[in-house]
Design a protein around this motif. Sequence first.
Motif, PDB file in Angstrom:
ATOM      1  N   MET A 121      30.035  42.330  85.384  1.00 51.37           N
ATOM      2  CA  MET A 121      29.661  41.610  84.163  1.00 51.37           C
ATOM      3  C   MET A 121      30.867  41.267  83.295  1.00 51.37           C
ATOM      4  O   MET A 121      30.754  40.497  82.350  1.00 51.37           O
ATOM      5  CB  MET A 121      28.702  42.459  83.322  1.00 51.37           C
ATOM      6  CG  MET A 121      27.357  42.732  83.940  1.00 51.37           C
ATOM      7  SD  MET A 121      26.279  41.298  83.885  1.00 51.37           S
ATOM      8  CE  MET A 121      25.875  41.184  82.145  1.00 51.37           C
TER       9      MET A 121
ATOM     10  N   LEU B 220      32.372  43.565  81.416  1.00 52.93           N
ATOM     11  CA  LEU B 220      32.109  44.284  80.164  1.00 52.93           C
ATOM     12  C   LEU B 220      32.962  45.536  80.007  1.00 52.93           C
ATOM     13  O   LEU B 220      32.759  46.310  79.084  1.00 52.93           O
ATOM     14  CB  LEU B 220      30.628  44.695  80.095  1.00 52.93           C
ATOM     15  CG  LEU B 220      29.621  43.553  80.037  1.00 52.93           C
ATOM     16  CD1 LEU B 220      28.217  44.087  79.990  1.00 52.93           C
ATOM     17  CD2 LEU B 220      29.892  42.695  78.816  1.00 52.93           C
TER      18      LEU B 220
ATOM     19  N   ARG C 211      31.526  33.369  80.744  1.00 50.58           N
ATOM     20  CA  ARG C 211      30.523  33.530  79.683  1.00 50.58           C
ATOM     21  C   ARG C 211      29.321  32.616  79.881  1.00 50.58           C
ATOM     22  O   ARG C 211      28.245  32.874  79.365  1.00 50.58           O
ATOM     23  CB  ARG C 211      31.155  33.241  78.314  1.00 50.58           C
ATOM     24  CG  ARG C 211      31.981  34.386  77.796  1.00 50.58           C
ATOM     25  CD  ARG C 211      32.086  34.346  76.286  1.00 50.58           C
ATOM     26  NE  ARG C 211      32.688  33.129  75.788  1.00 50.58           N
ATOM     27  CZ  ARG C 211      33.999  32.929  75.654  1.00 50.58           C
ATOM     28  NH1 ARG C 211      34.833  33.880  75.995  1.00 50.58           N
ATOM     29  NH2 ARG C 211      34.452  31.806  75.168  1.00 50.58           N
TER      30      ARG C 211
ATOM     31  N   ILE D  57      27.341  34.823  82.523  1.00 49.98           N
ATOM     32  CA  ILE D  57      26.878  36.097  81.988  1.00 49.98           C
ATOM     33  C   ILE D  57      25.845  35.851  80.892  1.00 49.98           C
ATOM     34  O   ILE D  57      26.080  35.074  79.971  1.00 49.98           O
ATOM     35  CB  ILE D  57      28.071  36.884  81.391  1.00 49.98           C
ATOM     36  CG1 ILE D  57      29.100  37.196  82.460  1.00 49.98           C
ATOM     37  CG2 ILE D  57      27.600  38.158  80.713  1.00 49.98           C
ATOM     38  CD1 ILE D  57      28.599  37.984  83.617  1.00 49.98           C
ATOM     39  N   GLY D  58      24.730  36.523  80.985  1.00 46.58           N
ATOM     40  CA  GLY D  58      23.684  36.349  79.975  1.00 46.58           C
ATOM     41  C   GLY D  58      22.723  35.241  80.354  1.00 46.58           C
ATOM     42  O   GLY D  58      21.630  35.155  79.815  1.00 46.58           O
TER      43      GLY D  58
ATOM     44  N   VAL E 263      20.396  34.275  72.284  1.00 44.74           N
ATOM     45  CA  VAL E 263      20.884  34.109  73.661  1.00 44.74           C
ATOM     46  C   VAL E 263      20.351  32.808  74.256  1.00 44.74           C
ATOM     47  O   VAL E 263      21.060  32.106  74.988  1.00 44.74           O
ATOM     48  CB  VAL E 263      20.538  35.349  74.534  1.00 44.74           C
ATOM     49  CG1 VAL E 263      19.065  35.485  74.770  1.00 44.74           C
ATOM     50  CG2 VAL E 263      21.284  35.301  75.847  1.00 44.74           C
TER      51      VAL E 263
ATOM     52  N   GLU F  36      22.412  30.005  72.791  1.00 48.31           N
ATOM     53  CA  GLU F  36      23.774  29.977  73.335  1.00 48.31           C
ATOM     54  C   GLU F  36      23.815  29.243  74.685  1.00 48.31           C
ATOM     55  O   GLU F  36      24.714  28.466  74.940  1.00 48.31           O
ATOM     56  CB  GLU F  36      24.272  31.417  73.507  1.00 48.31           C
ATOM     57  CG  GLU F  36      25.674  31.552  74.044  1.00 48.31           C
ATOM     58  CD  GLU F  36      26.729  31.319  72.966  1.00 48.31           C
ATOM     59  OE1 GLU F  36      26.408  31.518  71.773  1.00 48.31           O
ATOM     60  OE2 GLU F  36      27.862  30.939  73.328  1.00 48.31           O
ATOM     61  N   HIS F  37      22.821  29.532  75.540  1.00 49.15           N
ATOM     62  CA  HIS F  37      22.908  28.996  76.901  1.00 49.15           C
ATOM     63  C   HIS F  37      22.077  27.735  77.125  1.00 49.15           C
ATOM     64  O   HIS F  37      22.448  26.879  77.918  1.00 49.15           O
ATOM     65  CB  HIS F  37      22.475  30.062  77.903  1.00 49.15           C
ATOM     66  CG  HIS F  37      23.409  31.228  77.956  1.00 49.15           C
ATOM     67  ND1 HIS F  37      24.685  31.137  78.445  1.00 49.15           N
ATOM     68  CD2 HIS F  37      23.263  32.508  77.557  1.00 49.15           C
ATOM     69  CE1 HIS F  37      25.277  32.313  78.357  1.00 49.15           C
ATOM     70  NE2 HIS F  37      24.441  33.159  77.805  1.00 49.15           N
TER      71      HIS F  37
END
Lengths: 350, 339
Positions: free
Chosen positions: A54, A56, A84, A87-88, A115, A118-119
């Motif tokens: 990830m 992280l 990024r 991820i998520g 979230v 964001e994506h």
Amino acid sequence: MSLLEIRNLSVEFETAHGLFRAVDSVDLEIDQGEMAAIVGESGSGKSVSMLALMGLLPWTARITADRMNFDGKDLLTISQKERRKIIGKDISMIFQEPMTSLNPCFTVGYQIMEVIKEHLGGTRKELEARAIELLGLVGIPAPESRLRAFPHQMSGGMNQRVMIAMMIACNPRLLIADEPTTALDVTIQAQILELLQDLQHKRGMALVLITHDMGVVAETAEVVNVQYAGQQVERQNVVDLFAKPQHPYTYALLSALPERATGKRLPSIPGVVPGLLDRPTGCLFNPRCQFATDKCRSTPPALHSKVLCHYPLVDGKPTNNHPGVSGPGSSGQGSSGQGSSGQEALGGNV
Amino acid sequence: MIRFILTKLGLLIPTFLGVTLVAFSFIRMLPGDPVELLAGERSVSPERHAELMAALGFDKPLWEQYFSFLVGILHGDLGTSFSSKQPVLEEFFVRFPATIELATCAIIFAALIGLPAGIVAAVKRGSAFDHTLMGISLTGYSMPIFWWGLLLIILFSSPDMLGLTPVSGRISALFWVDTETGFMLIDSLLSDEKGAFRSAAAHLVLPTIVLGTIPMAIIARQTRSAMLEILGEDYVRTAKAKGLSPFRIVGIHALRNALITVITVIGLQVGVLLAGAILTETIFSWPGIGKWMIDSISRRDYFAVQGGIVLIASIVMLVNLLVDFMYGLINPRILHRRS
């Protein structure tokens, strides 16, 4: 081509006492819609390997791998910015502690909508509708009213559901669940696992479940990776693993299941996973292995047929020619397993 | 929420009583009394001395004096200053805007520099920036105010050096600005005098830096340590796992939580600022309450001193109360726990 392919992943940490190898040449391969489990005691590097995937881990971690591909993209070479975007969205992860994993200063609605925004983007109305839908999906009653609740106003189980809602919000293709039920009480544990399995089936996403609970593995996983002290010691499909464990560590973990206990006392594995300063020579499991021999204590084993052991068990039992086993038969192994294996092994070997 | 406010207000009462007691007794512990100081070089006969003391009400037993002080407070009367013959309350509020103006500028200066510096130091922990900043802030924190003020005056104000800023007062004597709000920056803007605002601003620069240095150092260090702690929290990892940008992770998710600590620190600085104002105002001849308190103490102006202390302490308590309420806004857990 598999959805995720990791080859020879190692993670090292710079410490005051030198480099500490938390993950040591781990492989993982998972297909679309597959469910894999990573099993091992605390300190086996299960979480660290997935956190490395990830991105992280703290900057003190040194991550190396021969290959780390997700959906045809090489995660080792892409920029932080590109990572990024994955991820998520395509890969997401839920964590052990739902109470501390959600930000206490923001409502759960905000954290879920954030979230998605964001994506995928969207207007406030769309985001809110989607968040309500997600909360309903993970089984939160009256989701409209929960949108404005803060994490501290909900129980651990509810928070874990919020966490799941947040992490499946962008329809990930791979979900990593890092001991998602450890901090919850038993009745909630089953519900959360059921929810995860259900979501996995319905959405066809791949699921990696990190756990130390063999019972959970038996109920959920298709493929199992057993990790010990950062090394991957065995990899099998779940049916074979339970029927015929090949590595003594797997064997010992299975023996510790209450369902399998034969005597009055529940068998346990003596000692703990070695840390930075007490790493043994040879096989890392040798001090705790009931079948260890001199060879195990001096030479690190090589991986053969997906088992990291000099003397893999056959049909879930040590073979008769195993130098670590005294006597011709192996039928009495279960009960003598708790004794001091070292002496026994010496006696048989010399 | 109402219960939360009432509880907090209730807790203020014993603190306030404590402050009045301290303010009342400390000034009386100092050697000398107002009559002796008024008399000065001329000696005063014991009879006349007793007579004057009685006229001021200082012949009564201490408990009675204290009691009438308390009753006065309840009626909004802090007594009359011996030296100016003006009510203490009036004296205080004439000078208060000057101190507020200075303290506000100082805390804004401190926060504007201290906050971002602390955040960057935490994010880049162990970097050259981090070490430099922590070194500077330790120096700033340890710097005696009077010495720092003099250094800056020499560097910035001395005609031999930079000669950039004025040394004392709130505005150049060339300007005549009517008092409307008491805040020189605003009053100078309201007046028709050209260049008055510029002059007022220039007069504020050095006192602001001197008064703001210690709070700035404290804010920078506290922000850094709060951020360091929070950047290691699980929910920051979650924010990263959501694929958020570093700016959102640090500036929204981490900072919002760090602010809980930082706002407390800023709130506590108000006390430090008012205490620091006493020195700063003396150095720069700033006509605020700090300078007035110093003058009143040296005149043994009992009513002015005890009234001034009570007023300053009340302001500090009110600000702390405000900080408590702001917690509730920033950290929802605090309000919910009580209701």
